[in-house]
Design a protein around this motif. Structure first.
Motif, PDB file in Angstrom:
ATOM      1  N   GLN A   7       0.782  -1.367  -0.051  1.00  0.00           N
ATOM      2  CA  GLN A   7       0.019   0.107   0.102  1.00  0.00           C
ATOM      3  C   GLN A   7       0.976   1.119  -0.001  1.00  0.00           C
ATOM      4  OE1 GLN A   7      -2.563  -0.746   3.331  1.00  0.00           O
ATOM      5  NE2 GLN A   7      -3.412  -2.460   2.607  1.00  0.00           N
ATOM      6  N   ILE A  10       1.978   1.494  -3.552  1.00  0.00           N
ATOM      7  CA  ILE A  10       0.936   2.107  -4.388  1.00  0.00           C
ATOM      8  C   ILE A  10       0.961   3.746  -4.099  1.00  0.00           C
ATOM      9  CG2 ILE A  10      -1.544   2.107  -4.798  1.00  0.00           C
ATOM     10  CD1 ILE A  10      -1.507  -0.838  -3.821  1.00  0.00           C
ATOM     11  N   VAL A  22      -4.942  -1.166 -11.985  1.00  0.00           N
ATOM     12  CA  VAL A  22      -4.772  -2.490 -11.259  1.00  0.00           C
ATOM     13  C   VAL A  22      -3.765  -3.253 -11.954  1.00  0.00           C
ATOM     14  CG1 VAL A  22      -6.093  -4.569 -10.764  1.00  0.00           C
ATOM     15  CG2 VAL A  22      -7.246  -2.272 -10.083  1.00  0.00           C
ATOM     16  N   ARG A  37      -6.797  -5.070  -5.553  1.00  0.00           N
ATOM     17  CA  ARG A  37      -8.070  -4.373  -5.357  1.00  0.00           C
ATOM     18  C   ARG A  37      -8.550  -4.098  -4.062  1.00  0.00           C
ATOM     19  NH1 ARG A  37     -10.876  -3.309 -10.107  1.00  0.00           N
ATOM     20  NH2 ARG A  37     -10.313  -4.392 -11.793  1.00  0.00           N
ATOM     21  N   LEU A  40      -6.596  -1.268  -2.659  1.00  0.00           N
ATOM     22  CA  LEU A  40      -7.055   0.277  -3.036  1.00  0.00           C
ATOM     23  C   LEU A  40      -8.151   0.332  -2.149  1.00  0.00           C
ATOM     24  CD1 LEU A  40      -6.727  -0.010  -6.954  1.00  0.00           C
ATOM     25  CD2 LEU A  40      -5.233   1.044  -5.226  1.00  0.00           C
ATOM     26  N   VAL A  49      -6.952   7.650  -1.368  1.00  0.00           N
ATOM     27  CA  VAL A  49      -6.999   7.464  -2.853  1.00  0.00           C
ATOM     28  C   VAL A  49      -8.593   7.561  -2.939  1.00  0.00           C
ATOM     29  CG1 VAL A  49      -4.958   6.213  -2.918  1.00  0.00           C
ATOM     30  CG2 VAL A  49      -7.299   4.842  -2.895  1.00  0.00           C
ATOM     31  N   LYS A  51     -11.166   5.638  -5.888  1.00  0.00           N
ATOM     32  CA  LYS A  51     -11.164   4.569  -6.802  1.00  0.00           C
ATOM     33  C   LYS A  51     -11.848   5.038  -8.052  1.00  0.00           C
ATOM     34  CE  LYS A  51     -12.103   0.208  -5.648  1.00  0.00           C
ATOM     35  NZ  LYS A  51     -12.785  -0.903  -4.930  1.00  0.00           N
ATOM     36  N   GLY A  55      -8.615   1.389 -11.595  1.00  0.00           N
ATOM     37  CA  GLY A  55      -7.506   1.879 -10.518  1.00  0.00           C
ATOM     38  C   GLY A  55      -7.943   2.831  -9.642  1.00  0.00           C
ATOM     39  N   ALA A  56      -7.023   3.746  -9.388  1.00  0.00           N
ATOM     40  CA  ALA A  56      -7.320   4.807  -8.498  1.00  0.00           C
ATOM     41  C   ALA A  56      -6.310   5.984  -8.630  1.00  0.00           C
ATOM     42  CB  ALA A  56      -6.894   4.284  -7.018  1.00  0.00           C
TER      43      ALA A  56
END
Length: 265
Positions: A7, A10, A22, A37, A40, A49, A51, A55-56
């Protein structure tokens, strides 16, 4: 790798590029689609973030993009972008103008291999460079605007030397007489050069652009080979545009986005 480590990676990527996808994270981190997922989901619940389809993006407030003013009609822009991306064949050369709609569109191009993209948008180029090796990105050069668009004689000169299969144009407004317009005179000259470089013109514009008129025309309605919009467009505008543009496409809402909306209610 622990979930917290994933995370953090990310979040670092989102801070660097503004968005993650993703499938790119799956390839980079060597975990399953569902694992990403879930990561996220955790980050979204923490407010770190937001969504989006596939993705995000950075959490900078409702319906906002990094470095842009408030982005209106984000769900419509994503539906339009998904359909626009489906028109592109692998191995082609395309042009993408600057703007929030084209920034959204760029995030849907990861599934199209072996692309060459010419753009005058620094933000679009940043999205396309993130995690891809099979996409050649050509920035036009030019004078940088407050929205990270490159405009002026350098950009125009570059575009007039190129030949593109398709051009994807975002616009400030569209109306029967003025056509597709922008409020920035310098940007309109650059956009016109981009339009002239393409064999086909695809305009991507949500329904809020209808009836809006900027100071300078980029292209007449009849110059659009395809116009992709959403189902919020008034019926009289739909009828007029069907008669004017080569093909009018009304993009359907994306199923995954509908799930997100239901989950938030």
């Amino acid at each position: 790798m622990l979930a917290r480590q994933r995370q953090e990676l990310i979040l670092e990527e989102i801070r660097r590029t503004g968005a993650v996808q993703v499938h790119a994270l799956v390839a980079r981190l060597g975990v399953s689609d569902m694992t990403i997922r879930r990561d996220l989901d955790v980050l979204a619940k923490r407010g770190l973030v937001e969504k989006v389809y596939g993705g995000a993006t950075a959490a900078v407030g409702p319906s906002r993009e990094p470095g842009f003013k408030t982005v209106r009609s984000l769900q419509e822009k994503e539906a339009i972008s998904a359909h626009a991306a489906s028109l592109i064949r692998p191995g082609t050369a395309i042009g993408i103008s600057a703007g929030t709609t084209t920034w959204t569109f760029a995030r849907f191009l990861d599934e199209v291999p072996d692309l060459t993209v010419v753009t005058n948008s620094i933000k679009v180029a940043d999205v396309l460079r993130a995690g891809r090796r099979d996409c050649t990105v050509v920035l036009t050069g030019g004078v940088r605007t407050a929205t990270d668009a490159l405009v002026g004689p350098v950009a125009v000169r570059t575009l007039r030397s190129l030949h593109l299969d398709m051009v994807f144009l975002g616009v400030h407004g569209m109306a029967e007489g003025p056509g597709f317009t922008t409020p920035n005179i310098n940007e309109s000259e650059t956009d016109r050069a981009l339009v002239e470089a393409g064999q086909r013109l695809v305009v991507i514009a949500d329904h809020t652009k209808w009836g809006v008129v900027g100071i300078s025309t980029v292209a007449a309605l009849e110059e659009a080979d395809v116009l992709i919009t959403d189902d919020g467009l008034p019926e009289d505008a739909v009828a007029l545009l069907r008669a004017k543009v080569g093909q009018l496409v009304v993009a359907e809402p994306l199923p995954e986005l509908e799930e997100y909306v239901e989950a938030e209610v």
